[in-house]
Design an enzyme around this catalytic site. Sequence first.
Site, PDB file in Angstrom:
ATOM      1  N   THR A  88       0.823  -1.204   0.000  1.00  0.00           N
ATOM      2  CA  THR A  88       0.000   0.000   0.000  1.00  0.00           C
ATOM      3  C   THR A  88       0.867   1.267   0.000  1.00  0.00           C
ATOM      4  O   THR A  88       0.517   2.263  -0.611  1.00  0.00           O
ATOM      5  CB  THR A  88      -0.904   0.014   1.257  1.00  0.00           C
ATOM      6  OG1 THR A  88      -1.557  -1.241   1.362  1.00  0.00           O
ATOM      7  CG2 THR A  88      -1.940   1.112   1.178  1.00  0.00           C
ATOM      8  N   SER A 147       6.765   3.783   8.335  1.00  0.00           N
ATOM      9  CA  SER A 147       5.665   4.527   8.932  1.00  0.00           C
ATOM     10  C   SER A 147       5.596   4.318  10.445  1.00  0.00           C
ATOM     11  O   SER A 147       6.578   4.512  11.148  1.00  0.00           O
ATOM     12  CB  SER A 147       4.365   4.136   8.233  1.00  0.00           C
ATOM     13  OG  SER A 147       3.335   4.976   8.641  1.00  0.00           O
ATOM     14  N   HIS A 148       4.444   3.853  10.916  1.00  0.00           N
ATOM     15  CA  HIS A 148       4.224   3.703  12.355  1.00  0.00           C
ATOM     16  C   HIS A 148       4.733   2.376  12.889  1.00  0.00           C
ATOM     17  O   HIS A 148       4.663   2.131  14.088  1.00  0.00           O
ATOM     18  CB  HIS A 148       2.728   3.798  12.618  1.00  0.00           C
ATOM     19  CG  HIS A 148       1.982   2.809  11.783  1.00  0.00           C
ATOM     20  ND1 HIS A 148       1.721   3.044  10.450  1.00  0.00           N
ATOM     21  CD2 HIS A 148       1.538   1.580  12.047  1.00  0.00           C
ATOM     22  CE1 HIS A 148       1.120   1.982   9.942  1.00  0.00           C
ATOM     23  NE2 HIS A 148       0.984   1.083  10.890  1.00  0.00           N
ATOM     24  N   ASP A 199       2.703  10.162  13.512  1.00  0.00           N
ATOM     25  CA  ASP A 199       3.304   8.820  13.515  1.00  0.00           C
ATOM     26  C   ASP A 199       4.782   8.851  13.161  1.00  0.00           C
ATOM     27  O   ASP A 199       5.396   9.916  13.099  1.00  0.00           O
ATOM     28  CB  ASP A 199       2.541   7.924  12.539  1.00  0.00           C
ATOM     29  CG  ASP A 199       2.808   8.314  11.101  1.00  0.00           C
ATOM     30  OD1 ASP A 199       3.053   9.517  10.848  1.00  0.00           O
ATOM     31  OD2 ASP A 199       2.790   7.434  10.227  1.00  0.00           O
ATOM     32  N   ASP A 229       6.666   8.598  10.431  1.00  0.00           N
ATOM     33  CA  ASP A 229       7.194   9.450   9.366  1.00  0.00           C
ATOM     34  C   ASP A 229       6.402  10.741   9.182  1.00  0.00           C
ATOM     35  O   ASP A 229       6.589  11.459   8.199  1.00  0.00           O
ATOM     36  CB  ASP A 229       7.273   8.685   8.041  1.00  0.00           C
ATOM     37  CG  ASP A 229       5.922   8.166   7.577  1.00  0.00           C
ATOM     38  OD1 ASP A 229       5.063   7.882   8.436  1.00  0.00           O
ATOM     39  OD2 ASP A 229       5.709   8.058   6.359  1.00  0.00           O
ATOM     40  N   ASP A 279       3.175  11.441   8.630  1.00  0.00           N
ATOM     41  CA  ASP A 279       2.053  11.679   7.718  1.00  0.00           C
ATOM     42  C   ASP A 279       0.687  11.420   8.350  1.00  0.00           C
ATOM     43  O   ASP A 279      -0.328  11.850   7.832  1.00  0.00           O
ATOM     44  CB  ASP A 279       2.223  10.916   6.387  1.00  0.00           C
ATOM     45  CG  ASP A 279       2.422   9.425   6.563  1.00  0.00           C
ATOM     46  OD1 ASP A 279       2.350   8.951   7.718  1.00  0.00           O
ATOM     47  OD2 ASP A 279       2.653   8.738   5.548  1.00  0.00           O
ATOM     48  N   ARG A 280       0.660  10.700   9.478  1.00  0.00           N
ATOM     49  CA  ARG A 280      -0.641  10.443  10.116  1.00  0.00           C
ATOM     50  C   ARG A 280      -0.914  11.463  11.213  1.00  0.00           C
ATOM     51  O   ARG A 280       0.005  12.110  11.717  1.00  0.00           O
ATOM     52  CB  ARG A 280      -0.651   9.053  10.745  1.00  0.00           C
ATOM     53  CG  ARG A 280      -0.529   7.940   9.724  1.00  0.00           C
ATOM     54  CD  ARG A 280      -0.717   6.591  10.374  1.00  0.00           C
ATOM     55  NE  ARG A 280      -0.673   5.561   9.350  1.00  0.00           N
ATOM     56  CZ  ARG A 280      -1.207   4.366   9.474  1.00  0.00           C
ATOM     57  NH1 ARG A 280      -1.835   4.026  10.595  1.00  0.00           N
ATOM     58  NH2 ARG A 280      -1.136   3.482   8.501  1.00  0.00           N
ATOM     59  N   GLU A 283      -8.236   9.452   4.940  1.00  0.00           N
ATOM     60  CA  GLU A 283      -8.441   8.015   5.099  1.00  0.00           C
ATOM     61  C   GLU A 283      -8.726   7.699   6.553  1.00  0.00           C
ATOM     62  O   GLU A 283      -8.260   8.398   7.458  1.00  0.00           O
ATOM     63  CB  GLU A 283      -7.180   7.271   4.704  1.00  0.00           C
ATOM     64  CG  GLU A 283      -6.810   7.393   3.256  1.00  0.00           C
ATOM     65  CD  GLU A 283      -5.597   6.522   2.960  1.00  0.00           C
ATOM     66  OE1 GLU A 283      -5.790   5.451   2.388  1.00  0.00           O
ATOM     67  OE2 GLU A 283      -4.486   6.911   3.319  1.00  0.00           O
ATOM     68  N   GLU A 284      -9.398   6.557   6.745  1.00  0.00           N
ATOM     69  CA  GLU A 284      -9.711   6.117   8.103  1.00  0.00           C
ATOM     70  C   GLU A 284      -8.460   5.829   8.929  1.00  0.00           C
ATOM     71  O   GLU A 284      -8.498   5.882  10.135  1.00  0.00           O
ATOM     72  CB  GLU A 284     -10.616   4.879   8.063  1.00  0.00           C
ATOM     73  CG  GLU A 284     -10.165   3.719   7.194  1.00  0.00           C
ATOM     74  CD  GLU A 284      -8.949   2.971   7.668  1.00  0.00           C
ATOM     75  OE1 GLU A 284      -8.817   2.799   8.880  1.00  0.00           O
ATOM     76  OE2 GLU A 284      -8.136   2.565   6.818  1.00  0.00           O
ATOM     77  N   SER A 285      -7.356   5.517   8.254  1.00  0.00           N
ATOM     78  CA  SER A 285      -6.133   5.134   8.956  1.00  0.00           C
ATOM     79  C   SER A 285      -5.376   6.365   9.463  1.00  0.00           C
ATOM     80  O   SER A 285      -4.158   6.412   9.417  1.00  0.00           O
ATOM     81  CB  SER A 285      -5.252   4.288   8.041  1.00  0.00           C
ATOM     82  OG  SER A 285      -5.020   4.973   6.828  1.00  0.00           O
ATOM     83  N   LYS A 298      -0.166  12.352   2.700  1.00  0.00           N
ATOM     84  CA  LYS A 298      -0.947  12.831   3.828  1.00  0.00           C
ATOM     85  C   LYS A 298       0.001  13.560   4.772  1.00  0.00           C
ATOM     86  O   LYS A 298       1.204  13.337   4.740  1.00  0.00           O
ATOM     87  CB  LYS A 298      -1.681  11.687   4.509  1.00  0.00           C
ATOM     88  CG  LYS A 298      -0.831  10.521   4.969  1.00  0.00           C
ATOM     89  CD  LYS A 298      -1.754   9.413   5.442  1.00  0.00           C
ATOM     90  CE  LYS A 298      -0.994   8.241   6.011  1.00  0.00           C
ATOM     91  NZ  LYS A 298      -0.621   7.257   4.993  1.00  0.00           N
ATOM     92  N   ARG A 322      -8.798  -6.669   8.123  1.00  0.00           N
ATOM     93  CA  ARG A 322      -9.419  -5.470   8.700  1.00  0.00           C
ATOM     94  C   ARG A 322     -10.928  -5.508   8.451  1.00  0.00           C
ATOM     95  O   ARG A 322     -11.367  -5.721   7.320  1.00  0.00           O
ATOM     96  CB  ARG A 322      -8.855  -4.207   8.058  1.00  0.00           C
ATOM     97  CG  ARG A 322      -7.340  -4.036   8.171  1.00  0.00           C
ATOM     98  CD  ARG A 322      -7.002  -2.552   8.075  1.00  0.00           C
ATOM     99  NE  ARG A 322      -5.610  -2.260   7.768  1.00  0.00           N
ATOM    100  CZ  ARG A 322      -4.618  -2.328   8.655  1.00  0.00           C
ATOM    101  NH1 ARG A 322      -4.843  -2.736   9.882  1.00  0.00           N
ATOM    102  NH2 ARG A 322      -3.381  -2.004   8.300  1.00  0.00           N
TER     103      ARG A 322
HETATM  104  C1  G16 Z   1      -0.346   3.544   4.563  1.00  0.00           C
HETATM  105  C2  G16 Z   1      -0.924   4.178   3.340  1.00  0.00           C
HETATM  106  C3  G16 Z   1      -2.337   4.608   3.591  1.00  0.00           C
HETATM  107  C4  G16 Z   1      -3.167   3.457   4.106  1.00  0.00           C
HETATM  108  C5  G16 Z   1      -2.503   2.848   5.320  1.00  0.00           C
HETATM  109  C6  G16 Z   1      -3.170   1.575   5.770  1.00  0.00           C
HETATM  110  O1  G16 Z   1      -0.197   4.504   5.552  1.00  0.00           O
HETATM  111  O2  G16 Z   1      -0.166   5.298   2.953  1.00  0.00           O
HETATM  112  O3  G16 Z   1      -2.849   5.090   2.384  1.00  0.00           O
HETATM  113  O4  G16 Z   1      -4.437   3.883   4.440  1.00  0.00           O
HETATM  114  O5  G16 Z   1      -1.179   2.516   5.036  1.00  0.00           O
HETATM  115  O6  G16 Z   1      -3.083   0.649   4.741  1.00  0.00           O
HETATM  116  P1  G16 Z   1      -3.494  -0.850   4.962  1.00  0.00           P
HETATM  117  O7  G16 Z   1      -4.906  -0.823   5.469  1.00  0.00           O
HETATM  118  O8  G16 Z   1      -3.364  -1.471   3.604  1.00  0.00           O
HETATM  119  O9  G16 Z   1      -2.559  -1.432   5.992  1.00  0.00           O
HETATM  120  P2  G16 Z   1       1.204   4.693   6.272  1.00  0.00           P
HETATM  121  O10 G16 Z   1       0.985   5.822   7.229  1.00  0.00           O
HETATM  122  O11 G16 Z   1       1.450   3.363   6.958  1.00  0.00           O
HETATM  123  O12 G16 Z   1       2.168   4.986   5.180  1.00  0.00           O
END
Ligand code: G16
Length: 549
Positions: A24, A119-120, A283, A285, A287-288, A369-371, A382, A502
């Site tokens: 993703t 990321s996180h 988070d 990096d 972006d969240r 996004e929900e995340s 983001k 999920r």
């Molecule tokens: C990444 C993507 C987001 C996505 C999230 C969760 O976020 O950039 O677009 O919503 O993962 O993805 P999944 O549900 O496929 O685990 P980040 O902040 O981890 O880069």
Amino acid sequence: ACKPHTMPLREISTKPYPDQKFGTAGLRKKVAVFQQPHYLENLLQSIFDCVPELKGKTLVIGGDGRYHNRAAIQTAIAMAAANGVAKVLVGQGGIVSTPAVSHLIRLHAAAGGLVFSASHNPAGPDGDFGVKFNIANGGQAGETSTDRIFARTREIASYRISEGPKIDLDRRGLSRLDQTEVEVIDGVADYAALMQKLFDFELMRAWIKRGGRVCFDSMHAVTGPYAQRILVEQLGAPAHSLLNSQPLEDFGGGHPDPNLIYAKHLLDLSNTATSPALLAASDGDGDRNMILGAGVFISPGDSLAMLAAHLHKLPGYKNGIAGIARSMPTCRAADVVAAHLGVPCYETPTGWKFFCNLLDADRITLCGEESFGTGSIHVREKDGLWAVLAWLNILAVTGQPLRELASAHWRQHGRHYYQRHDYDELPTDKAASVLEGLKAQFAALPGTTLGGWTVTAADEFAYDDPIDGSRATAQGLRVVFGDAARLIVRLSGTGTKGATLRLYFERYEQSADKLDMSTREALNPLVTLADKLLRVTELTGRKAPDVVT
Ligand code: G16
């Protein structure tokens, strides 16, 4: 001063690695995987091979400061030099947040950028590492491009790397590696300047001066220096407004995922009599974001909808918004605001890259996004701190507490109760069997009444990009009960071990007596219904989700 070094390039032969497919958001693996000889080099060489535009142009490099960041950055610089990149811009200490990399690419008309981050996901020698590749528009490379890169990683036999000296990442300034100019820059300054264009810093400063209190948790990850510069030095918030603002290679042993589990201390603080007006976290990096006010948690879907409703009050958005986009599993609160404003609302697959074409074409101004991801047209990622500043600006311009703003929003537009349940590290076949089991019922579902709601549609989400015509299939399963509710099921694309299942629950209420339920109470009927429909316990052996956010 410019110190030229001319050192031989080396062509090193290597074997291909078969597992470098981007998910993703880039490639995420255990640190130990990235530490295998030539592993990172294979991937980077594949990028240089598949993106010839990088030759003779600028490449931005940054990371979230996690373990292995500095080593990976030195490798990337040496390979950029050997592959004819004209200039590398790298953040001091190797630290640049994901949205700041996106901005630097755009500002310097770079041909691309590399972000070293998972990321996180937890960091440290036993934690995760990751690579994201962004293109000239500042957004992550699309699937066609990453599939090409993946194919290349499977056939590659050698890579090119400069044997010149390592760059001192801690000292700002210019140096040269072979023919390549390497500039170590302040990774915060340009980003902070961009925020000053978008938001009313004077108004926010005055609000803080009058006693408006903020609490921002960087979770020992990349946003510490950004928050220090912007919130403390530029907006005058007292230093104790910041928590965990020192970036650490292991994120202090924590899990920098800003949600109600990993940042529960903020939820607890928001429920005290002395809560700050705005509480937030970002988070790994940067972006969240997670947003809370005194006595209220704003879910990411609500945050998107409420920002959409107020955005025109902020200087960078005074002309209003062209449109909104949300990922499919994100609740439909934004759709309601879009309809009210008379602008389009797009539903895209999970993954920020799907928003970028819409942003480039000026179809949308805002997306989320929900995340816990929210952002706007200012960059192509983001942006956690952007969301925090947007909310701070809204508090300052309206003079209302966040809780009141939320209540007023729900009274006007109705409320979407929302929750996500994650089942982590499942055997892949078991996770797949849950999806297959639901798919098998698709034909029979429409028209049936479950838990008091009637199914209006049951399908697998596919997306046709309205700009480039590309089609993304198999993007999650939906059971839709008109506007009243939705149940979504999909597999995560960001896990590093097994499969993550999920489940997303959404319920919409408009009547005044149903706007103040607890999320749990509101969603309980949907959760019960999903148990019957999906049989997760029976198919996976799991009695309860690992994480509920
Ligand atoms: C990444 C993507 C987001 C996505 C999230 C969760 O976020 O950039 O677009 O919503 O993962 O993805 P999944 O549900 O496929 O685990 P980040 O902040 O981890 O880069």
